[in-house]
Design a protein around this motif. Structure first.
Motif, mmCIF file in Angstrom:
data_model
loop_
_atom_site.group_PDB
_atom_site.id
_atom_site.type_symbol
_atom_site.label_atom_id
_atom_site.label_comp_id
_atom_site.label_asym_id
_atom_site.label_seq_id
_atom_site.Cartn_x
_atom_site.Cartn_y
_atom_site.Cartn_z
ATOM 1 N N VAL A 247 0.945 -1.305 -0.152
ATOM 2 C CA VAL A 247 -0.038 -0.382 -0.265
ATOM 3 C C VAL A 247 1.354 1.381 0.262
ATOM 4 C CG1 VAL A 247 -1.437 1.541 1.446
ATOM 5 C CG2 VAL A 247 -1.558 -1.309 1.617
ATOM 6 N N VAL A 248 0.651 2.669 -0.800
ATOM 7 C CA VAL A 248 1.348 3.833 -0.873
ATOM 8 C C VAL A 248 -0.084 4.157 -1.401
ATOM 9 C CG1 VAL A 248 2.132 5.018 -2.626
ATOM 10 C CG2 VAL A 248 3.582 2.840 -2.696
ATOM 11 N N VAL A 249 -0.416 5.004 -0.335
ATOM 12 C CA VAL A 249 -0.436 6.522 0.466
ATOM 13 C C VAL A 249 0.076 7.798 0.103
ATOM 14 C CG1 VAL A 249 -2.023 7.218 2.475
ATOM 15 C CG2 VAL A 249 -1.827 5.660 2.065
ATOM 16 N N ALA A 250 -0.540 8.338 -0.870
ATOM 17 C CA ALA A 250 0.032 9.533 -1.515
ATOM 18 C C ALA A 250 -1.181 10.684 -1.302
ATOM 19 C CB ALA A 250 -0.045 9.584 -3.124
ATOM 20 N N THR A 251 -0.532 11.704 -1.006
ATOM 21 C CA THR A 251 -0.895 13.058 -0.533
ATOM 22 C C THR A 251 -0.541 14.299 -0.640
ATOM 23 O OG1 THR A 251 -2.679 14.190 0.876
ATOM 24 C CG2 THR A 251 -0.799 13.542 1.456
ATOM 25 N N ASP A 252 -0.880 15.030 -0.797
ATOM 26 C CA ASP A 252 -0.171 16.735 -0.978
ATOM 27 C C ASP A 252 0.806 16.847 0.605
ATOM 28 O OD1 ASP A 252 -2.107 17.544 -3.611
ATOM 29 O OD2 ASP A 252 -3.209 17.399 -1.334
ATOM 30 N N GLU A 253 1.587 17.802 -0.094
ATOM 31 C CA GLU A 253 2.911 17.814 1.462
ATOM 32 C C GLU A 253 1.706 18.785 2.701
ATOM 33 O OE1 GLU A 253 5.812 19.904 -0.177
ATOM 34 O OE2 GLU A 253 6.746 18.580 -0.812
ATOM 35 N N CYS A 254 0.984 19.469 1.803
ATOM 36 C CA CYS A 254 0.158 21.105 2.975
ATOM 37 C C CYS A 254 -0.977 19.798 3.201
ATOM 38 C CB CYS A 254 -0.461 21.857 2.096
ATOM 39 S SG CYS A 254 -2.367 20.727 0.874
ATOM 40 N N ASN A 255 -1.778 18.191 3.712
ATOM 41 C CA ASN A 255 -1.602 17.568 4.225
ATOM 42 C C ASN A 255 -1.098 16.845 5.139
ATOM 43 O OD1 ASN A 255 -4.227 18.494 2.149
ATOM 44 N ND2 ASN A 255 -3.403 17.316 0.602
ATOM 45 N N GLY A 256 -0.216 16.904 4.628
ATOM 46 C CA GLY A 256 0.892 15.663 5.334
ATOM 47 C C GLY A 256 1.086 15.477 6.899
ATOM 48 N N GLY A 257 1.136 16.712 7.569
ATOM 49 C CA GLY A 257 0.552 16.211 9.184
ATOM 50 C C GLY A 257 -0.225 15.539 9.952
ATOM 51 N N VAL A 258 -1.414 15.932 9.321
ATOM 52 C CA VAL A 258 -3.044 15.239 8.927
ATOM 53 C C VAL A 258 -2.707 13.451 8.453
ATOM 54 C CG1 VAL A 258 -5.768 14.922 8.493
ATOM 55 C CG2 VAL A 258 -4.542 17.009 8.890
ATOM 56 N N VAL A 259 -1.898 13.155 7.623
ATOM 57 C CA VAL A 259 -2.327 12.136 6.848
ATOM 58 C C VAL A 259 -1.079 11.576 7.836
ATOM 59 C CG1 VAL A 259 -1.884 10.729 4.961
ATOM 60 C CG2 VAL A 259 -3.188 12.914 5.154
ATOM 61 N N ARG A 260 0.049 12.208 7.975
ATOM 62 C CA ARG A 260 0.777 11.241 8.989
ATOM 63 C C ARG A 260 0.576 10.759 10.197
ATOM 64 N NH1 ARG A 260 6.139 9.491 8.072
ATOM 65 N NH2 ARG A 260 6.473 11.293 6.567
#
Length: 185
Positions: free
Chosen positions: A37-50
């Motif tokens: 599984v690879v989860v990809a998102t924008d850098e600006c969403n990084g804190g929440v997704v991380r």
């Protein structure tokens, strides 16, 4: 798995919250079945997704953790040749791409819009939608399936129901997604 909807551009983080939570729930299930599984998102969403990603990794079987990665992608305004090469590498190695509450460029003018018609600019949104663009897929020789989950008309996959979006959604003519998916939920 692709997520990220920076619909609050004046806030930090600008992230809508339903996409990341749903994405990581699906990721956890897939990891537990042995899928890569690879989860990809924008850098600006990084804190929440991380934060969600770290929680799932911590509770997952450690033997499966190498099969579970997070990619934070720069916005279009900072997208480089190496970022494009990485996107193409991912596209060439997956068998399915699922977008959960992922912002889509608009069919009206190519901008990404909130439901209120506010532009989510190239300084926030990365071009992960390319993975759902049939022209891009064909040019790259990609042969994976696609699915999209959306609820407003401006998410990846909602181009499948574009006429309904235009007819029934406020600002539908402006915000309607340009990107289809093989399966739409």
């Amino acid at each position: 798995l692709v997520t990220g909807f920076p619909c609050f551009p004046s806030l930090e983080p600008p992230t809508e919250t339903d996409g990341p939570a749903g994405t990581l729930s699906i990721a956890r299930a897939l990891v537990r079945t042995g899928r890569n599984v690879v989860v990809a998102t924008d850098e600006c969403n990084g804190g929440v997704v991380r934060a969600a990603y770290d929680h799932v990794r911590n509770e997952s079987d450690s033997a499966l953790q190498p099969n579970f990665t997070l990619q934070l992608c720069p916005p279009t305004s900072k997208w480089s040749a190496s970022d494009e090469a990485e996107l193409q590498r991912v596209g060439a190695t997956v068998d399915h791409v699922l977008a959960l509450e992922r912002v889509s460029p608009s069919a009206s003018d190519g901008n990404a819009y909130t439901m209120r018609g506010i532009v989510m600019g190239e300084d926030l949104v990365s071009p992960l939608g390319k993975l759902f663009d049939p022209t891009y897929q064909k040019a790259q020789g990609f042969a994976y399936g696609t699915s999209g989950v959306g609820d407003g008309g401006n998410e990846v996959g909602m181009a499948n129901v574009a006429e309904r979006v235009r007819e029934h959604v406020n600002n539908g003519e402006l915000i309607v997604s340009a990107l289809p998916a093989d399966n739409l939920l």
